[in-house]
Design a protein around this motif. Structure first.
Motif, PDB file in Angstrom:
ATOM      1  N   ARG A  47       0.211 -11.948  -9.881  1.00 34.96           N
ATOM      2  CA  ARG A  47       1.160 -10.911 -10.329  1.00 34.96           C
ATOM      3  C   ARG A  47       0.514  -9.531 -10.305  1.00 34.96           C
ATOM      4  O   ARG A  47       1.177  -8.540 -10.003  1.00 34.96           O
ATOM      5  N   GLU A  48      -0.772  -9.463 -10.625  1.00 32.78           N
ATOM      6  CA  GLU A  48      -1.476  -8.179 -10.559  1.00 32.78           C
ATOM      7  C   GLU A  48      -1.544  -7.672  -9.119  1.00 32.78           C
ATOM      8  O   GLU A  48      -1.388  -6.469  -8.857  1.00 32.78           O
ATOM      9  N   THR A  60       0.594  -8.438  -6.552  1.00 33.34           N
ATOM     10  CA  THR A  60       1.904  -8.002  -6.054  1.00 33.34           C
ATOM     11  C   THR A  60       2.322  -6.693  -6.711  1.00 33.34           C
ATOM     12  O   THR A  60       2.919  -5.827  -6.051  1.00 33.34           O
ATOM     13  N   ALA A  61       1.988  -6.505  -7.974  1.00 38.05           N
ATOM     14  CA  ALA A  61       2.309  -5.237  -8.639  1.00 38.05           C
ATOM     15  C   ALA A  61       1.545  -4.082  -7.999  1.00 38.05           C
ATOM     16  O   ALA A  61       2.098  -2.987  -7.790  1.00 38.05           O
ATOM     17  N   ALA A  62       0.277  -4.312  -7.660  1.00 38.75           N
ATOM     18  CA  ALA A  62      -0.526  -3.261  -7.030  1.00 38.75           C
ATOM     19  C   ALA A  62       0.009  -2.907  -5.649  1.00 38.75           C
ATOM     20  O   ALA A  62       0.040  -1.735  -5.257  1.00 38.75           O
ATOM     21  N   VAL A  63       0.439  -3.927  -4.886  1.00 36.80           N
ATOM     22  CA  VAL A  63       1.037  -3.662  -3.566  1.00 36.80           C
ATOM     23  C   VAL A  63       2.269  -2.777  -3.716  1.00 36.80           C
ATOM     24  O   VAL A  63       2.445  -1.779  -2.996  1.00 36.80           O
ATOM     25  N   HIS A  64       3.125  -3.128  -4.663  1.00 36.72           N
ATOM     26  CA  HIS A  64       4.357  -2.343  -4.854  1.00 36.72           C
ATOM     27  C   HIS A  64       4.058  -0.926  -5.335  1.00 36.72           C
ATOM     28  O   HIS A  64       4.711   0.035  -4.893  1.00 36.72           O
ATOM     29  N   GLN A  65       3.070  -0.781  -6.211  1.00 31.77           N
ATOM     30  CA  GLN A  65       2.720   0.553  -6.711  1.00 31.77           C
ATOM     31  C   GLN A  65       2.239   1.465  -5.594  1.00 31.77           C
ATOM     32  O   GLN A  65       2.428   2.688  -5.651  1.00 31.77           O
ATOM     33  N   PRO A  72      10.284 -15.085  -6.281  1.00 30.31           N
ATOM     34  CA  PRO A  72      10.726 -13.851  -6.950  1.00 30.31           C
ATOM     35  C   PRO A  72       9.970 -13.579  -8.243  1.00 30.31           C
ATOM     36  O   PRO A  72       9.627 -12.427  -8.547  1.00 30.31           O
ATOM     37  N   ASP A  73       9.676 -14.632  -9.000  1.00 26.74           N
ATOM     38  CA  ASP A  73       8.973 -14.466 -10.272  1.00 26.74           C
ATOM     39  C   ASP A  73       7.556 -13.949 -10.076  1.00 26.74           C
ATOM     40  O   ASP A  73       6.999 -13.291 -10.965  1.00 26.74           O
ATOM     41  N   LEU A  74       6.973 -14.224  -8.918  1.00 30.89           N
ATOM     42  CA  LEU A  74       5.605 -13.799  -8.647  1.00 30.89           C
ATOM     43  C   LEU A  74       5.537 -12.449  -7.934  1.00 30.89           C
ATOM     44  O   LEU A  74       4.465 -12.011  -7.545  1.00 30.89           O
ATOM     45  N   GLY A  75       6.685 -11.805  -7.741  1.00 30.00           N
ATOM     46  CA  GLY A  75       6.693 -10.471  -7.145  1.00 30.00           C
ATOM     47  C   GLY A  75       6.741 -10.454  -5.637  1.00 30.00           C
ATOM     48  O   GLY A  75       6.440  -9.433  -5.009  1.00 30.00           O
ATOM     49  N   VAL A  76       7.134 -11.573  -5.029  1.00 25.82           N
ATOM     50  CA  VAL A  76       7.220 -11.656  -3.562  1.00 25.82           C
ATOM     51  C   VAL A  76       8.546 -11.069  -3.108  1.00 25.82           C
ATOM     52  O   VAL A  76       9.595 -11.349  -3.686  1.00 25.82           O
ATOM     53  N   ASP A  77       8.506 -10.254  -2.061  1.00 23.88           N
ATOM     54  CA  ASP A  77       9.708  -9.568  -1.568  1.00 23.88           C
ATOM     55  C   ASP A  77      10.487 -10.381  -0.535  1.00 23.88           C
ATOM     56  O   ASP A  77      11.709 -10.291  -0.464  1.00 23.88           O
ATOM     57  N   ARG A  78       9.782 -11.151   0.276  1.00 22.04           N
ATOM     58  CA  ARG A  78      10.436 -11.946   1.326  1.00 22.04           C
ATOM     59  C   ARG A  78       9.564 -13.158   1.611  1.00 22.04           C
ATOM     60  O   ARG A  78       8.346 -13.097   1.462  1.00 22.04           O
ATOM     61  N   ARG A 133      -6.779 -10.905  -7.617  1.00 25.44           N
ATOM     62  CA  ARG A 133      -7.133  -9.508  -7.942  1.00 25.44           C
ATOM     63  C   ARG A 133      -8.262  -9.002  -7.062  1.00 25.44           C
ATOM     64  O   ARG A 133      -8.431  -7.782  -6.892  1.00 25.44           O
ATOM     65  N   GLU A 134      -9.037  -9.927  -6.481  1.00 27.20           N
ATOM     66  CA  GLU A 134     -10.118  -9.540  -5.563  1.00 27.20           C
ATOM     67  C   GLU A 134      -9.582  -8.842  -4.314  1.00 27.20           C
ATOM     68  O   GLU A 134     -10.320  -8.164  -3.602  1.00 27.20           O
ATOM     69  N   ILE A 135      -8.290  -9.027  -4.020  1.00 24.74           N
ATOM     70  CA  ILE A 135      -7.680  -8.408  -2.833  1.00 24.74           C
ATOM     71  C   ILE A 135      -7.316  -6.948  -3.094  1.00 24.74           C
ATOM     72  O   ILE A 135      -7.237  -6.141  -2.155  1.00 24.74           O
ATOM     73  N   ILE A 136      -7.096  -6.596  -4.343  1.00 25.87           N
ATOM     74  CA  ILE A 136      -6.568  -5.250  -4.657  1.00 25.87           C
ATOM     75  C   ILE A 136      -7.431  -4.122  -4.071  1.00 25.87           C
ATOM     76  O   ILE A 136      -6.882  -3.160  -3.507  1.00 25.87           O
ATOM     77  N   PRO A 137      -8.763  -4.185  -4.151  1.00 26.66           N
ATOM     78  CA  PRO A 137      -9.555  -3.098  -3.549  1.00 26.66           C
ATOM     79  C   PRO A 137      -9.401  -2.954  -2.045  1.00 26.66           C
ATOM     80  O   PRO A 137      -9.776  -1.923  -1.470  1.00 26.66           O
ATOM     81  N   LEU A 138      -8.863  -3.982  -1.388  1.00 26.86           N
ATOM     82  CA  LEU A 138      -8.686  -3.930   0.061  1.00 26.86           C
ATOM     83  C   LEU A 138      -7.376  -3.251   0.471  1.00 26.86           C
ATOM     84  O   LEU A 138      -7.180  -2.958   1.647  1.00 26.86           O
ATOM     85  N   LEU A 139      -6.504  -3.003  -0.499  1.00 33.39           N
ATOM     86  CA  LEU A 139      -5.197  -2.419  -0.161  1.00 33.39           C
ATOM     87  C   LEU A 139      -5.344  -0.971   0.267  1.00 33.39           C
ATOM     88  O   LEU A 139      -6.158  -0.235  -0.286  1.00 33.39           O
ATOM     89  N   PRO A 140      -4.521  -0.534   1.222  1.00 31.95           N
ATOM     90  CA  PRO A 140      -4.593   0.866   1.655  1.00 31.95           C
ATOM     91  C   PRO A 140      -4.048   1.809   0.593  1.00 31.95           C
ATOM     92  O   PRO A 140      -3.317   1.433  -0.272  1.00 31.95           O
TER      93      PRO A 140
END
Length: 211
Positions: A82-83, A85-90, A111-117, A204-211
């Protein structure tokens, strides 16, 4: 469709969630051990995924559709999902999931986990029970890669701005098609082929890799 800054596509079983759904369904048929062994072989890449899936689904024949709810309550989301998917959306991104698993479970949990498709296989049902067959085309490695490309095109996301996250051999084509392929909780062949390996089973280890 509104454009996105980037796209993150995850596998479902053992990536988005900690479980292999087909093994939980096999519990309902009393055939978990044989299905678990076949799943492991498919994830290592020892056997063709589509062939393996068909044989594993055959083992589910006769399981009532009421089993879906019992399986859903046993699903364990992967720590940090959830952290992530929230970071991706932010950051203006979109989260997709493409799975060799099943819509019957994913439609409830995604949907509960923040997945869009999301995209997955469907199980054929006859008279309120699983027939032991897959309904429609199987979501295999090629379908996973094409889903990533399709969604990126719809969202006007360039290939370089896509991230694919998976654990099994069935994810390799999708990871190769992405700008960044991340092996997560992965089998040795997947770790060897990935751009990046994440060891801790925490998304959460993926979050630093987000653009």
């Amino acid at each position: 469709m509104t454009a996105a800054r980037f796209l993150v596509v995850l596998d479902a079983d053992s990536t988005l969630i900690q479980d292999e759904v087909i093994e939980l369904l096999a519990d309902e048929a009393g055939r978990r051990a044989e299905v678990q062994a076949a799943t492991e072989a498919a994830m290592r890449g020892d056997v063709d995924f589509a062939t393996s899936l068909r044989s594993r689904v055959e083992a589910l024949a006769g399981v009532g559709t009421d089993a879906f709810e019992r399986v859903r309550v046993r699903i364990r989301p992967t720590p940090g999902v959830r952290e992530l998917t929230a970071a991706v959306h932010q950051r203006g991104g979109v989260v997709g999931v493409v799975s060799g698993g099943f819509h019957e479970i994913l439609d409830s949990i995604a949907p509960d986990l923040g997945v869009d498709r999301w995209r997955a296989n469907r199980l054929a049902v006859v008279d309120g029970a699983l027939s032991g067959r897959v309904d429609g085309a199987i979501v295999d490695a090629a379908a996973k890669a094409s889903s990533l490309r399709e969604w990126a095109g719809e969202l006007d996301v360039p290939p370089a701005a896509t991230i694919a996250i998976g654990d099994g051999a069935n994810d390799l084509e999708m990871m190769s098609a992405a700008g960044l392929g991340v092996a997560f909780n992965a089998k040795p062949a997947v770790r060897a082929s990935a751009n990046l390996v994440v060891g801790p089973q925490d998304l959460r280890e993926i979050i630093p890799l987000l653009p």
